[in-house]
Scaffold this motif. Structure first.
Motif, PDB file in Angstrom:
ATOM      1  N   TYR A   1       5.718   6.114  -1.784  1.00 31.88           N
ATOM      2  CA  TYR A   1       4.476   5.463  -2.198  1.00 31.88           C
ATOM      3  C   TYR A   1       3.256   6.061  -1.497  1.00 31.88           C
ATOM      4  O   TYR A   1       2.276   6.426  -2.131  1.00 31.88           O
ATOM      5  CB  TYR A   1       4.566   3.949  -1.943  1.00 31.88           C
ATOM      6  CG  TYR A   1       3.270   3.236  -2.200  1.00 31.88           C
ATOM      7  CD1 TYR A   1       2.852   2.960  -3.494  1.00 31.88           C
ATOM      8  CD2 TYR A   1       2.436   2.851  -1.148  1.00 31.88           C
ATOM      9  CE1 TYR A   1       1.658   2.318  -3.742  1.00 31.88           C
ATOM     10  CE2 TYR A   1       1.242   2.210  -1.386  1.00 31.88           C
ATOM     11  CZ  TYR A   1       0.856   1.950  -2.684  1.00 31.88           C
ATOM     12  OH  TYR A   1      -0.343   1.325  -2.919  1.00 31.88           O
ATOM     13  N   GLN A   2       3.322   6.160  -0.175  1.00 38.37           N
ATOM     14  CA  GLN A   2       2.169   6.605   0.595  1.00 38.37           C
ATOM     15  C   GLN A   2       1.850   8.084   0.389  1.00 38.37           C
ATOM     16  O   GLN A   2       0.766   8.538   0.750  1.00 38.37           O
ATOM     17  CB  GLN A   2       2.336   6.294   2.089  1.00 38.37           C
ATOM     18  CG  GLN A   2       3.480   7.026   2.753  1.00 38.37           C
ATOM     19  CD  GLN A   2       4.814   6.301   2.665  1.00 38.37           C
ATOM     20  OE1 GLN A   2       4.997   5.380   1.868  1.00 38.37           O
ATOM     21  NE2 GLN A   2       5.767   6.712   3.487  1.00 38.37           N
ATOM     22  N   ASP A   3       2.760   8.849  -0.210  1.00 35.52           N
ATOM     23  CA  ASP A   3       2.555  10.285  -0.396  1.00 35.52           C
ATOM     24  C   ASP A   3       2.039  10.661  -1.784  1.00 35.52           C
ATOM     25  O   ASP A   3       1.728  11.832  -2.028  1.00 35.52           O
ATOM     26  CB  ASP A   3       3.864  11.041  -0.131  1.00 35.52           C
ATOM     27  CG  ASP A   3       4.344  10.860   1.300  1.00 35.52           C
ATOM     28  OD1 ASP A   3       3.496  10.702   2.199  1.00 35.52           O
ATOM     29  OD2 ASP A   3       5.574  10.867   1.511  1.00 35.52           O
ATOM     30  N   VAL A   4       1.972   9.717  -2.697  1.00 38.80           N
ATOM     31  CA  VAL A   4       1.473  10.014  -4.044  1.00 38.80           C
ATOM     32  C   VAL A   4       0.033  10.508  -3.912  1.00 38.80           C
ATOM     33  O   VAL A   4      -0.790   9.846  -3.272  1.00 38.80           O
ATOM     34  CB  VAL A   4       1.558   8.767  -4.958  1.00 38.80           C
ATOM     35  CG1 VAL A   4       0.956   9.055  -6.327  1.00 38.80           C
ATOM     36  CG2 VAL A   4       2.997   8.299  -5.093  1.00 38.80           C
ATOM     37  N   PRO A   5      -0.299  11.675  -4.490  1.00 47.30           N
ATOM     38  CA  PRO A   5      -1.607  12.296  -4.255  1.00 47.30           C
ATOM     39  C   PRO A   5      -2.782  11.716  -5.043  1.00 47.30           C
ATOM     40  O   PRO A   5      -3.843  12.318  -5.108  1.00 47.30           O
ATOM     41  CB  PRO A   5      -1.365  13.756  -4.637  1.00 47.30           C
ATOM     42  CG  PRO A   5      -0.294  13.696  -5.650  1.00 47.30           C
ATOM     43  CD  PRO A   5       0.589  12.544  -5.248  1.00 47.30           C
ATOM     44  N   PHE A   6      -2.618  10.569  -5.626  1.00 43.65           N
ATOM     45  CA  PHE A   6      -3.719   9.876  -6.286  1.00 43.65           C
ATOM     46  C   PHE A   6      -3.513   8.383  -6.059  1.00 43.65           C
ATOM     47  O   PHE A   6      -2.452   7.957  -5.617  1.00 43.65           O
ATOM     48  CB  PHE A   6      -3.821  10.225  -7.773  1.00 43.65           C
ATOM     49  CG  PHE A   6      -2.508  10.347  -8.476  1.00 43.65           C
ATOM     50  CD1 PHE A   6      -1.882   9.241  -9.020  1.00 43.65           C
ATOM     51  CD2 PHE A   6      -1.883  11.577  -8.582  1.00 43.65           C
ATOM     52  CE1 PHE A   6      -0.670   9.351  -9.656  1.00 43.65           C
ATOM     53  CE2 PHE A   6      -0.660  11.702  -9.227  1.00 43.65           C
ATOM     54  CZ  PHE A   6      -0.051  10.581  -9.763  1.00 43.65           C
ATOM     55  N   ASN A   7      -4.531   7.604  -6.339  1.00 42.34           N
ATOM     56  CA  ASN A   7      -4.497   6.177  -6.024  1.00 42.34           C
ATOM     57  C   ASN A   7      -3.596   5.397  -6.981  1.00 42.34           C
ATOM     58  O   ASN A   7      -3.781   5.438  -8.196  1.00 42.34           O
ATOM     59  CB  ASN A   7      -5.907   5.582  -6.075  1.00 42.34           C
ATOM     60  CG  ASN A   7      -6.770   6.107  -4.962  1.00 42.34           C
ATOM     61  OD1 ASN A   7      -6.291   6.454  -3.891  1.00 42.34           O
ATOM     62  ND2 ASN A   7      -8.072   6.189  -5.212  1.00 42.34           N
ATOM     63  N   ILE A   8      -2.642   4.705  -6.388  1.00 44.91           N
ATOM     64  CA  ILE A   8      -1.817   3.752  -7.125  1.00 44.91           C
ATOM     65  C   ILE A   8      -1.756   2.483  -6.282  1.00 44.91           C
ATOM     66  O   ILE A   8      -2.022   2.525  -5.083  1.00 44.91           O
ATOM     67  CB  ILE A   8      -0.394   4.293  -7.420  1.00 44.91           C
ATOM     68  CG1 ILE A   8       0.351   4.645  -6.126  1.00 44.91           C
ATOM     69  CG2 ILE A   8      -0.455   5.486  -8.362  1.00 44.91           C
ATOM     70  CD1 ILE A   8       1.804   5.066  -6.340  1.00 44.91           C
ATOM     71  N   ASP A   9      -1.440   1.377  -6.915  1.00 42.75           N
ATOM     72  CA  ASP A   9      -1.403   0.103  -6.202  1.00 42.75           C
ATOM     73  C   ASP A   9      -0.012  -0.506  -6.327  1.00 42.75           C
ATOM     74  O   ASP A   9       0.470  -0.759  -7.438  1.00 42.75           O
ATOM     75  CB  ASP A   9      -2.459  -0.840  -6.789  1.00 42.75           C
ATOM     76  CG  ASP A   9      -2.446  -2.190  -6.103  1.00 42.75           C
ATOM     77  OD1 ASP A   9      -2.770  -2.254  -4.913  1.00 42.75           O
ATOM     78  OD2 ASP A   9      -2.087  -3.177  -6.782  1.00 42.75           O
ATOM     79  N   SER A  10       0.632  -0.751  -5.190  1.00 37.78           N
ATOM     80  CA  SER A  10       2.010  -1.253  -5.204  1.00 37.78           C
ATOM     81  C   SER A  10       2.118  -2.624  -5.861  1.00 37.78           C
ATOM     82  O   SER A  10       3.105  -2.909  -6.547  1.00 37.78           O
ATOM     83  CB  SER A  10       2.586  -1.295  -3.788  1.00 37.78           C
ATOM     84  OG  SER A  10       1.834  -2.152  -2.967  1.00 37.78           O
ATOM     85  N   ASN A  11       1.129  -3.492  -5.677  1.00 40.04           N
ATOM     86  CA  ASN A  11       1.186  -4.822  -6.305  1.00 40.04           C
ATOM     87  C   ASN A  11       1.072  -4.727  -7.822  1.00 40.04           C
ATOM     88  O   ASN A  11       1.770  -5.434  -8.547  1.00 40.04           O
ATOM     89  CB  ASN A  11       0.090  -5.730  -5.741  1.00 40.04           C
ATOM     90  CG  ASN A  11       0.357  -6.109  -4.310  1.00 40.04           C
ATOM     91  OD1 ASN A  11       1.502  -6.272  -3.892  1.00 40.04           O
ATOM     92  ND2 ASN A  11      -0.697  -6.240  -3.521  1.00 40.04           N
ATOM     93  N   THR A  12       0.194  -3.844  -8.291  1.00 38.01           N
ATOM     94  CA  THR A  12       0.044  -3.643  -9.734  1.00 38.01           C
ATOM     95  C   THR A  12       1.334  -3.093 -10.323  1.00 38.01           C
ATOM     96  O   THR A  12       1.799  -3.543 -11.372  1.00 38.01           O
ATOM     97  CB  THR A  12      -1.118  -2.666 -10.019  1.00 38.01           C
ATOM     98  OG1 THR A  12      -2.315  -3.206  -9.455  1.00 38.01           O
ATOM     99  CG2 THR A  12      -1.305  -2.430 -11.504  1.00 38.01           C
ATOM    100  N   ILE A  13       1.927  -2.123  -9.630  1.00 35.33           N
ATOM    101  CA  ILE A  13       3.175  -1.523 -10.108  1.00 35.33           C
ATOM    102  C   ILE A  13       4.288  -2.559 -10.122  1.00 35.33           C
ATOM    103  O   ILE A  13       5.031  -2.678 -11.098  1.00 35.33           O
ATOM    104  CB  ILE A  13       3.559  -0.310  -9.239  1.00 35.33           C
ATOM    105  CG1 ILE A  13       2.562   0.820  -9.477  1.00 35.33           C
ATOM    106  CG2 ILE A  13       4.982   0.145  -9.540  1.00 35.33           C
ATOM    107  CD1 ILE A  13       2.680   1.970  -8.509  1.00 35.33           C
ATOM    108  N   LYS A  14       4.394  -3.339  -9.056  1.00 35.50           N
ATOM    109  CA  LYS A  14       5.441  -4.363  -8.986  1.00 35.50           C
ATOM    110  C   LYS A  14       5.305  -5.349 -10.143  1.00 35.50           C
ATOM    111  O   LYS A  14       6.287  -5.663 -10.823  1.00 35.50           O
ATOM    112  CB  LYS A  14       5.356  -5.101  -7.645  1.00 35.50           C
ATOM    113  CG  LYS A  14       6.428  -6.131  -7.456  1.00 35.50           C
ATOM    114  CD  LYS A  14       6.330  -6.769  -6.087  1.00 35.50           C
ATOM    115  CE  LYS A  14       7.428  -7.802  -5.901  1.00 35.50           C
ATOM    116  NZ  LYS A  14       7.368  -8.432  -4.596  1.00 35.50           N
ATOM    117  N   LYS A  15       4.099  -5.822 -10.391  1.00 35.91           N
ATOM    118  CA  LYS A  15       3.871  -6.768 -11.484  1.00 35.91           C
ATOM    119  C   LYS A  15       4.197  -6.117 -12.831  1.00 35.91           C
ATOM    120  O   LYS A  15       4.860  -6.718 -13.676  1.00 35.91           O
ATOM    121  CB  LYS A  15       2.433  -7.277 -11.475  1.00 35.91           C
ATOM    122  CG  LYS A  15       2.153  -8.292 -12.580  1.00 35.91           C
ATOM    123  CD  LYS A  15       0.778  -8.872 -12.473  1.00 35.91           C
ATOM    124  CE  LYS A  15       0.429  -9.870 -13.535  1.00 35.91           C
ATOM    125  NZ  LYS A  15       1.302 -10.127 -14.622  1.00 35.91           N
TER     126      LYS A  15
END
Length: 150
Positions: free
Chosen positions: A121-135
């Protein structure tokens, strides 16, 4: 006994179908929970355009690579052959994956180097949100279309 089975066949069939549906929903929920415990990310590529598949519904076939293995799946997302997109997969069982069509990655593809075993997760080279992905992934449970095609 044979007479009982023939008289109650419709009830036995209905109960069997209900048990099967409950099992599929339970299995799907378990699969998603496992994936979210050890997720990794990679880039998938559409290998077909959106199309009708014989008896398997509609979708886009895609591939992604983890380690030395290439996985082929179908998503209900509409893509054109050659399109690239973000994939979340289970690092323990990489065949379990989901297209994250909520993220557009086309602006990042020019110099993108994808690690052989995917990004944490922390290495993805662009912005992603773990809560959004989980939902998003949990809400996908309501849409078993893609999972059933596997």
């Amino acid at each position: 006994m044979k007479k009982f089975i023939s008289e109650k066949f419709h009830i036995i069939l209905a109960i069997s179908v209900l048990v099967f549906i409950i099992f599929c929903l339970f299995d799907e929920n378990l699969w998603v929970k496992k994936m979210l415990k050890a997720p990794k990310y990679t880039i998938g590529e559409a290998v077909t355009d959106w199309h009708q598949k014989n008896n398997n519904g509609v979708g886009t076939d895609y591939k992604y690579q983890v380690g030395n293995k290439i996985y082929f799946k179908t998503t209900n997302c509409s893509y054109k052959k050659g399109d690239k997109f973000l994939i979340i997969f289970d690092s323990i069982k990489p065949k379990n994956a989901k297209v994250l069509d909520i993220y557009s990655i086309e602006n990042y593809l020019i110099d993108l180097k994808v690690p052989k075993n995917g990004w944490k997760y922390q290495d993805v080279p662009f912005n992603i949100d773990s809560n959004t992905i989980k939902k998003y992934v949990q809400d996908w449970n309501v849409e078993p279309f893609e999972y059933i095609q596997k």
